[in-house]
Design a protein around this motif. Structure first.
Motif, PDB file in Angstrom:
ATOM      1  N   ASN A 237       1.182  -1.319   0.095  1.00  0.00           N
ATOM      2  CA  ASN A 237       0.481   0.098  -0.019  1.00  0.00           C
ATOM      3  C   ASN A 237       0.338   1.182   0.058  1.00  0.00           C
ATOM      4  OD1 ASN A 237      -2.237  -2.068   1.681  1.00  0.00           O
ATOM      5  ND2 ASN A 237      -3.265  -0.681   0.556  1.00  0.00           N
ATOM      6  N   ILE A 238       0.273   2.277  -0.463  1.00  0.00           N
ATOM      7  CA  ILE A 238       1.255   3.164  -0.876  1.00  0.00           C
ATOM      8  C   ILE A 238       0.449   4.243   0.492  1.00  0.00           C
ATOM      9  CG2 ILE A 238       1.482   5.797  -1.627  1.00  0.00           C
ATOM     10  CD1 ILE A 238       2.212   3.375  -3.174  1.00  0.00           C
ATOM     11  N   ASP A 239       2.214   4.502   1.013  1.00  0.00           N
ATOM     12  CA  ASP A 239       1.314   5.068   2.781  1.00  0.00           C
ATOM     13  C   ASP A 239       0.972   6.725   2.538  1.00  0.00           C
ATOM     14  OD1 ASP A 239       1.611   5.897   5.352  1.00  0.00           O
ATOM     15  OD2 ASP A 239       3.938   5.817   5.855  1.00  0.00           O
ATOM     16  N   GLY A 240      -0.228   6.727   3.462  1.00  0.00           N
ATOM     17  CA  GLY A 240      -0.222   7.937   3.304  1.00  0.00           C
ATOM     18  C   GLY A 240      -2.067   8.016   3.178  1.00  0.00           C
ATOM     19  N   ASP A 241      -2.059   7.278   2.232  1.00  0.00           N
ATOM     20  CA  ASP A 241      -4.100   7.615   1.428  1.00  0.00           C
ATOM     21  C   ASP A 241      -4.941   7.526   2.592  1.00  0.00           C
ATOM     22  OD1 ASP A 241      -6.292   5.770   0.110  1.00  0.00           O
ATOM     23  OD2 ASP A 241      -4.660   6.013  -1.400  1.00  0.00           O
ATOM     24  N   PRO A 242      -5.820   7.971   2.324  1.00  0.00           N
ATOM     25  CA  PRO A 242      -6.615   8.318   3.623  1.00  0.00           C
ATOM     26  C   PRO A 242      -7.474   7.025   3.389  1.00  0.00           C
ATOM     27  CG  PRO A 242      -7.169   9.170   1.191  1.00  0.00           C
ATOM     28  CD  PRO A 242      -5.714   9.184   1.300  1.00  0.00           C
ATOM     29  N   PHE A 243      -7.543   6.102   2.986  1.00  0.00           N
ATOM     30  CA  PHE A 243      -8.139   4.289   2.802  1.00  0.00           C
ATOM     31  C   PHE A 243      -7.477   4.043   3.029  1.00  0.00           C
ATOM     32  CE2 PHE A 243     -10.662   7.269   0.336  1.00  0.00           C
ATOM     33  CZ  PHE A 243     -12.441   6.819   0.839  1.00  0.00           C
ATOM     34  N   LEU A 244      -5.787   3.931   3.710  1.00  0.00           N
ATOM     35  CA  LEU A 244      -4.890   2.797   4.137  1.00  0.00           C
ATOM     36  C   LEU A 244      -5.019   1.419   5.096  1.00  0.00           C
ATOM     37  CD1 LEU A 244      -1.638   2.466   3.543  1.00  0.00           C
ATOM     38  CD2 LEU A 244      -1.360   3.647   5.611  1.00  0.00           C
ATOM     39  N   HIS A 245      -5.621   2.472   6.109  1.00  0.00           N
ATOM     40  CA  HIS A 245      -6.541   1.154   6.617  1.00  0.00           C
ATOM     41  C   HIS A 245      -8.036   0.862   6.532  1.00  0.00           C
ATOM     42  CE1 HIS A 245      -2.445   0.386   8.957  1.00  0.00           C
ATOM     43  NE2 HIS A 245      -2.085   2.191   8.878  1.00  0.00           N
ATOM     44  N   ASP A 246      -8.552   1.534   6.038  1.00  0.00           N
ATOM     45  CA  ASP A 246      -9.971   1.270   5.961  1.00  0.00           C
ATOM     46  C   ASP A 246     -10.222   1.039   4.400  1.00  0.00           C
ATOM     47  OD1 ASP A 246     -13.144   1.301   5.806  1.00  0.00           O
ATOM     48  OD2 ASP A 246     -12.666   4.064   6.078  1.00  0.00           O
ATOM     49  N   ASP A 247      -9.930   0.050   4.001  1.00  0.00           N
ATOM     50  CA  ASP A 247     -10.084  -0.802   2.302  1.00  0.00           C
ATOM     51  C   ASP A 247     -10.986  -1.490   2.577  1.00  0.00           C
ATOM     52  OD1 ASP A 247      -9.022  -2.098   0.307  1.00  0.00           O
ATOM     53  OD2 ASP A 247      -7.491  -3.364   1.113  1.00  0.00           O
ATOM     54  N   PHE A 248     -11.661  -1.220   1.393  1.00  0.00           N
ATOM     55  CA  PHE A 248     -13.074  -1.990   1.382  1.00  0.00           C
ATOM     56  C   PHE A 248     -13.032  -3.995   1.221  1.00  0.00           C
ATOM     57  CE2 PHE A 248     -12.724  -2.433  -2.907  1.00  0.00           C
ATOM     58  CZ  PHE A 248     -14.110  -3.590  -3.425  1.00  0.00           C
TER      59      PHE A 248
END
Length: 309
Positions: A237-248
């Motif tokens: 995963n690309i760090d800093g993405d707003p959905f990093l820890h909320d992946d559907f």
């Protein structure tokens, strides 16, 4: 637990007939699985007092949703659940270490061009920030593996994948890279964006019905393989993405979030023969030895067809 109605002798005999258990033909495993599935659905209908109208509405949804089953499966957690079961099986067998597995997703395309050591994934039409990623493929003993194949694919800056997005050139952001003698691989591409399920589609409709979203964080997929080693299916995963820890799709793994270093120094930019700042990721893969020949192979499943080049 089955409902009282489903447990009745008449319905139990009915389930045997549905699954072909009252005859000698067919496959016994398929019969057993089908009987359990139908029995559980019968119990759900009875327990929740599902009306005929609700049943036919659900069936219509499934008919309309068929083209999106590849997204609905990870959205309902099936892809990750299969990984959980394989991880537990490894733990029970005493298999430890290696780069963590995570889901493949539905957007792999076989037959990407094979390059030696280093490759450029993008076709140059995307104006996103340049990404340089590099690393080494190693065995569990820490030794580099020469001739391993790093099969990589990712979305563009609009969150779209070539083949599935006809506006992109064949195999854009897709390559296979054979590691060098020192086990190293490297590629140039663009920093990908995350994506959302199709708007107003079946997956979005289903997720909204349970109060969920259909977004994935930016990520890069990999198959990593080498003779004598387990085939690895993973993604970073690309760090800093707003959905990093909320992946559907529930695919985020803490060990698969490498640091993204933004290089802005003129010397670093010149060294890579670029015209502006770029992002850099260093990430090594660790493969485990295969106990069986089948473990070296890509999992069998229906995938997109190879592209004409």
């Amino acid at each position: 637990m089955a409902s009282t109605l489903v447990q009745s002798p008449d319905i139990q005999a009915y389930l045997d007939r549905i699954a072909g258990l009252d005859g000698s033909g067919g496959d016994s495993r398929t019969k057993a699985i089908l009987r359990r599935l139908v029995s559980d659905l019968f119990s759900t209908i009875d327990e929740f007092d599902i009306s005929a109208e609700e049943f036919w509405s659900a069936l219509h949804f499934l008919q309309q949703a068929a083209p999106e089953f590849g997204l609905i499966a990870p959205g309902l957690g099936f892809d990750h659940f299969l990984d959980i079961r394989m991880d537990l099986a490894d733990k029970a067998a005493g298999v430890e270490g290696g780069t963590p597995r995570t889901i493949e997703g539905p957007l792999y395309v076989p037959g990407a061009p094979l390059e030696k050591g280093r490759a450029r994934l993008d076709d140059g039409t995307d104006t996103g920030e340049v990404l340089l990623m590099r690393g080494v493929v190693r065995g569990a003993d820490g030794q580099p593996i020469a001739g391993a194949v790093v099969d990589v694919w990712h979305a563009n800056t609009k969150g779209a994948y070539s083949t599935f997005d006809p506006s992109q050139s064949p195999y854009n952001n897709r390559r296979r890279i054979e590691t060098a003698a020192d086990g190293s691989y490297a590629f140039r591409s663009v920093v990908p964006s995350g994506y959302a399920v199709p708007p107003n589609g079946s997956t979005e409709s289903l997720l909204k019905a349970v109060g969920r979203h259909g977004n994935r964080p930016a990520h890069i997929h990999f198959f990593v393989s080498a003779p004598g080693y387990r085939h690895l299916t993973t993604q970073i995963n690309i760090d800093g993405d707003p959905f990093l820890h909320d992946d559907f799709a529930f695919a985020t793994h803490d060990e698969l979030i490498p640091q993204v270093v933004r290089q802005e120094e003129p010397e670093a930019i010149r060294a890579e023969q670029l015209n502006g700042p770029f992002s850099q990721i260093d990430f090594d893969f660790t493969l485990l030895p295969a106990a069986l020949a089948d473990e070296e192979q890509l999992m069998a499943r229906t995938r997109a067809l190879a592209q004409a080049q």
